[in-house]
Design a protein around this motif. Sequence first.
Motif, short mmCIF file in Angstrom:
data_model
loop_
_atom_site.label_atom_id
_atom_site.label_comp_id
_atom_site.label_asym_id
_atom_site.label_seq_id
_atom_site.Cartn_x
_atom_site.Cartn_y
_atom_site.Cartn_z
N GLY A 97 41.77 39.82 20.00
CA GLY A 97 41.14 39.90 21.31
C GLY A 97 42.03 40.55 22.34
O GLY A 97 43.20 40.87 22.10
N VAL A 98 41.45 40.76 23.53
CA VAL A 98 42.17 41.25 24.70
C VAL A 98 41.84 40.31 25.85
O VAL A 98 40.86 39.57 25.80
N ARG A 99 42.65 40.35 26.88
CA ARG A 99 42.36 39.49 28.03
C ARG A 99 42.49 40.27 29.34
O ARG A 99 43.28 41.20 29.46
N LEU A 100 41.70 39.82 30.31
CA LEU A 100 41.72 40.33 31.67
C LEU A 100 41.64 39.14 32.62
O LEU A 100 41.21 38.06 32.23
N PRO A 101 42.03 39.32 33.88
CA PRO A 101 41.84 38.25 34.86
C PRO A 101 40.36 37.93 35.03
O PRO A 101 39.51 38.82 34.96
N ILE A 102 40.07 36.67 35.27
CA ILE A 102 38.69 36.23 35.41
C ILE A 102 38.00 37.01 36.54
O ILE A 102 38.51 37.15 37.64
N GLY A 103 36.84 37.56 36.21
CA GLY A 103 36.02 38.23 37.20
C GLY A 103 36.37 39.67 37.51
O GLY A 103 35.61 40.35 38.21
N GLN A 104 37.52 40.16 37.01
CA GLN A 104 37.90 41.52 37.40
C GLN A 104 36.95 42.57 36.83
O GLN A 104 36.60 43.53 37.51
N ALA A 105 36.52 42.40 35.61
CA ALA A 105 35.65 43.41 34.99
C ALA A 105 34.31 43.48 35.71
O ALA A 105 33.82 44.56 36.04
N GLY A 106 33.71 42.33 35.98
CA GLY A 106 32.38 42.30 36.59
C GLY A 106 31.29 42.49 35.56
O GLY A 106 31.49 43.07 34.50
N GLU A 107 30.10 41.98 35.89
CA GLU A 107 29.02 41.97 34.91
C GLU A 107 28.61 43.35 34.40
O GLU A 107 28.43 43.54 33.19
N PRO A 108 28.48 44.37 35.26
CA PRO A 108 28.06 45.69 34.74
C PRO A 108 29.01 46.23 33.68
O PRO A 108 28.57 46.73 32.64
N THR A 133 39.68 27.23 39.72
CA THR A 133 38.98 26.18 38.97
C THR A 133 37.61 26.72 38.58
O THR A 133 37.12 27.68 39.18
N PRO A 134 36.96 26.11 37.60
CA PRO A 134 35.65 26.62 37.18
C PRO A 134 34.60 26.66 38.28
O PRO A 134 33.65 27.44 38.21
N ASP A 135 34.78 25.81 39.31
CA ASP A 135 33.77 25.77 40.37
C ASP A 135 34.25 26.40 41.67
O ASP A 135 33.58 26.32 42.70
N SER A 136 35.43 27.04 41.65
CA SER A 136 35.93 27.67 42.87
C SER A 136 35.33 29.06 43.04
O SER A 136 34.86 29.68 42.09
N THR A 137 35.35 29.54 44.26
CA THR A 137 34.85 30.89 44.56
C THR A 137 36.01 31.88 44.46
O THR A 137 37.08 31.62 45.00
N PRO A 138 35.85 33.00 43.76
CA PRO A 138 34.66 33.52 43.07
C PRO A 138 34.65 33.22 41.57
O PRO A 138 33.85 33.80 40.84
N THR A 139 35.53 32.30 41.13
CA THR A 139 35.63 32.03 39.70
C THR A 139 34.31 31.54 39.12
O THR A 139 33.92 31.92 38.01
N ALA A 140 33.61 30.69 39.86
CA ALA A 140 32.36 30.12 39.36
C ALA A 140 31.36 31.22 39.03
O ALA A 140 30.64 31.14 38.02
N ALA A 141 31.29 32.25 39.87
CA ALA A 141 30.35 33.35 39.61
C ALA A 141 30.71 34.08 38.33
O ALA A 141 29.84 34.47 37.54
N ALA A 142 32.02 34.26 38.09
CA ALA A 142 32.46 34.94 36.86
C ALA A 142 32.15 34.10 35.63
O ALA A 142 31.74 34.63 34.59
N VAL A 143 32.34 32.79 35.74
CA VAL A 143 32.00 31.90 34.62
C VAL A 143 30.50 31.94 34.35
O VAL A 143 30.05 31.98 33.19
N ASP A 144 29.71 31.96 35.42
CA ASP A 144 28.25 32.05 35.25
C ASP A 144 27.86 33.37 34.56
O ASP A 144 26.92 33.40 33.75
#
Length: 315
Positions: A97-108, A133-144
């Motif tokens: 696998g590879v890893r990136l910071p949470i949310g950096q890539a974005g859904e598109p 945290t899983p429920d913090s902004t903007p992490t929660a949106a990335a987890v969703d």
Amino acid sequence: MIRAEQPAPDIAVGIVTAGVAPVIEVEPGQLWRSFPVPADAEVDALRRGLDAAGGRVSIVGASLDDWVGPTQRRSDDDRLAFLLPQLHAARRVGAAGVRLPIGQAGEPLLRRVVPTLHELDLVLFEEIQGQQTPDSTPTAAAVDTIAGLDDPRVRVLVDISMLMPALPSSYLEQLAGAGLPGDLLARLTDEWRDPATTGVVVDVLRSGAVPPAIHTMYMNLLVRFGRSDAGVLRDILPLVGAFHLKFWDLDDTDGRVSAPIRDLGALLAPTGFAGTLCSEWGGHEWLLDADAADMTRRHLALARQALAEGAAAAA
């Protein structure tokens, strides 16, 4: 690596040959001069070295440079083109696998890269750490977003720097030696998990009382050191495929190193978790004379015991 006593790939292979660990994570920006378009020859040389030592790569730390200059942001086409050579290099070096910071890539971008992940048999991990945290902004949106993709090729990686019951004693010693106010040091020592501590940390920074020489180290209090309990991970465990067992030093007073790992073992035991758990030392920033191999060996031993204890307690 900073002292350039050895080439970086030799250091990576040396982790295996020295018997520290047979499976390693790698950062291509540290390893290959051809990065961010890793040359096949460099990638193959590392794989041959690891193969000869009986080692392999688990996860490659990918990067996304979102900006061409101070004002020009890359398009998603450009971002995909920046990432794809790293994915092919990860496959070529034998990583899972590879890893990136949470949310950096974005859904598109995630949706566009999923077919390539399937083609290359790779997982893309998005890493959550420190005060996220899983429920913090903007992490929660990335987890969703990851949940909405519902694809095992995109998972969460949790760095347990999120789960610090107390600050590392060696770090507190550095702050004390730098001359920070005594009332702040007392609060950091005794009330780290009090949410109000963050406000105090910010107030002291704004007051100008933080010596310039330790500004970078001080920012760990606002970014890299978390204060959550392992229970905050419970709802996202089906999305988690890897953990970084971050540690800073090995002073385990009051279980400040082992307790988060033990709690994690108890959390994972009933789930059948089969992802990766990687020891990651973060204290090299201030423990300049410590032996990294010795620190990691000792941490791995501590982690194995703590995970087993946690699993046994959950049985």
